[in-house]
Design a protein around this motif. Sequence first.
Motif, PDB file in Angstrom:
ATOM      1  N   UNK A   1       0.837  -1.208   0.000  1.00  0.00           N
ATOM      2  CA  UNK A   1       0.000   0.000   0.000  1.00  0.00           C
ATOM      3  C   UNK A   1       0.869   1.255   0.000  1.00  0.00           C
ATOM      4  N   UNK A   2       0.238   2.373  -0.337  1.00  0.00           N
ATOM      5  CA  UNK A   2       0.912   3.665  -0.368  1.00  0.00           C
ATOM      6  C   UNK A   2       0.721   4.393   0.958  1.00  0.00           C
ATOM      7  N   UNK A   3       1.796   5.000   1.442  1.00  0.00           N
ATOM      8  CA  UNK A   3       1.738   5.853   2.626  1.00  0.00           C
ATOM      9  C   UNK A   3       1.863   7.290   2.135  1.00  0.00           C
ATOM     10  N   UNK A   4       0.907   8.130   2.481  1.00  0.00           N
ATOM     11  CA  UNK A   4       0.930   9.534   2.078  1.00  0.00           C
ATOM     12  C   UNK A   4       1.355  10.402   3.247  1.00  0.00           C
ATOM     13  N   UNK A   5       2.337  11.262   3.009  1.00  0.00           N
ATOM     14  CA  UNK A   5       2.792  12.232   3.998  1.00  0.00           C
ATOM     15  C   UNK A   5       2.196  13.574   3.601  1.00  0.00           C
ATOM     16  N   UNK A   6       1.366  14.127   4.475  1.00  0.00           N
ATOM     17  CA  UNK A   6       0.666  15.362   4.156  1.00  0.00           C
ATOM     18  C   UNK A   6       0.576  16.244   5.395  1.00  0.00           C
ATOM     19  N   UNK A   7       1.008  17.497   5.255  1.00  0.00           N
ATOM     20  CA  UNK A   7       0.937  18.421   6.373  1.00  0.00           C
ATOM     21  C   UNK A   7       1.704  19.698   6.097  1.00  0.00           C
ATOM     22  N   UNK A   8       1.935  20.462   7.158  1.00  0.00           N
ATOM     23  CA  UNK A   8       2.686  21.710   7.034  1.00  0.00           C
ATOM     24  C   UNK A   8       3.737  21.800   8.129  1.00  0.00           C
TER      25      UNK A   8
END
Length: 146
Positions: free
Chosen positions: A51-58
């Motif tokens: 599966x894909x791990x998404x890194x999202x943030x600021x």
Amino acid sequence: MKIFNYALILFFTLALFSCGGGGGSDKTAPSINFTSPSTSASAPTTITSGQTVTFSGTVSDNKELKSITFTSLTETKSVNDFIQDFNEQLNSKKPNSAAVLDKETYSVSFSIETLGGAPAADYTLTCTVIDNSDIPTTKTFYIKVE
């Protein structure tokens, strides 16, 4: 006249050394706010191998950012194949420090597909952000492969 000249030199020397920026030093640490993956050890982002791990943030600071780094993935078990694959992808997709240099806020968004057949284990990844006053903030991400 000599006393007057010495007084002027002393005055300008003191005036030069007293100029320091006027705002005081920055003591506020940068912040790291991610929506994915989880930053809670008790509620890790759960995936299956492949599966894909998404890194999202600021990442942000009250003045300016200096650098952003992501450490190598570490595991609670010895899972070298998964680690090597994940780290190679991380190195090619993660933002580098030049991307955040001199910015107050930077949006982070990248995805990594995990290695198919990766053994079930708990993994951690650490993001460290440093501002221009060399104040660091670290956030740990928790990923569970089932």
